[in-house]
Write an enzyme that holds these catalytic residues in place. Structure first.
Site, PDB file in Angstrom:
ATOM      1  CB  CYS A  92      -0.334 -26.857 -23.123  1.00  0.00           C
ATOM      2  SG  CYS A  92      -1.284 -26.001 -24.374  1.00  0.00           S
ATOM      3  CB  CYS A  95      -2.330 -23.665 -22.549  1.00  0.00           C
ATOM      4  SG  CYS A  95      -3.048 -25.198 -23.181  1.00  0.00           S
TER       5      CYS A  95
END
Ligand SMILES: [Zn+2]
Length: 165
Positions: A92, A95
């Site tokens: 991600c 993230c």
């Protein structure tokens, strides 16, 4: 680069101060000498020192990693201060963007807020339990209960404001 402090489940233990509830020991690596120190999760509010070099192990100034779902529940239940949990995954992008912001929060709020990370790939049951639909999602727990959550990458100051920490 120093390894991050990692807590991991060792074995359940009994602690009279917690009224006989089963607690989980965590291992906290000393940032000064790298020795692993074993502590009951309930002692996270004390001021334990490294058994080898006597450096203070707490306050935690870096995010801790949660290794399994039992440990997650114990940490949330026993945390002496609000605990900010980052639900993330290695694939991600946002993230990765928000990771240094969380490091910053852990550093700035050491002793006031514990920052923990849950890898949703390795702990899908925890992510499912809290209805995580997008990542990163950050949830603050106070006294074992969810008090606020926010999703998406943003600067540390916005995270703190939105989560009221
Ligand atoms: Zn040490």
């Amino acid at each position: 680069m120093k390894r991050a402090i990692v807590t991991r489940n060792v074995r359940p233990s009994l602690d009279a101060r917690a009224g006989g509830h089963r607690l989980v020991d965590v291992i906290v690596q000393c940032l000064a000498c790298a020795r692993d120190n074993r502590l009951p999760a309930a002692r996270m509010g004390d001021k334990p020192r490294c058994a080898a070099c006597k450096a203070a192990l707490f306050p935690l100034a870096r995010p801790v990693s949660v290794a399994n779902s039992n440990e997650f529940e114990e940490l949330v239940r026993n945390s002496p201060s609000p605990i900010l949990v980052d639900f993330w995954a290695s694939w991600c992008g946002p993230c990765k963007t928000v990771a240094p912001e969380l490091e910053k929060l852990a550093r700035e709020r050491a002793g006031k807020v514990i920052v923990a990370k849950v890898d949703t790939e390795s702990l899908p049951e925890v992510a499912g339990r809290y209805g995580i639909r997008s990542i990163p999602t950050m949830i603050v727990f106070r006294d074992g209960r969810e008090s606020a959550r926010v999703s998406g990458a943003m600067p540390a100051s916005h995270i703190a404001e939105r989560l009221a920490i």
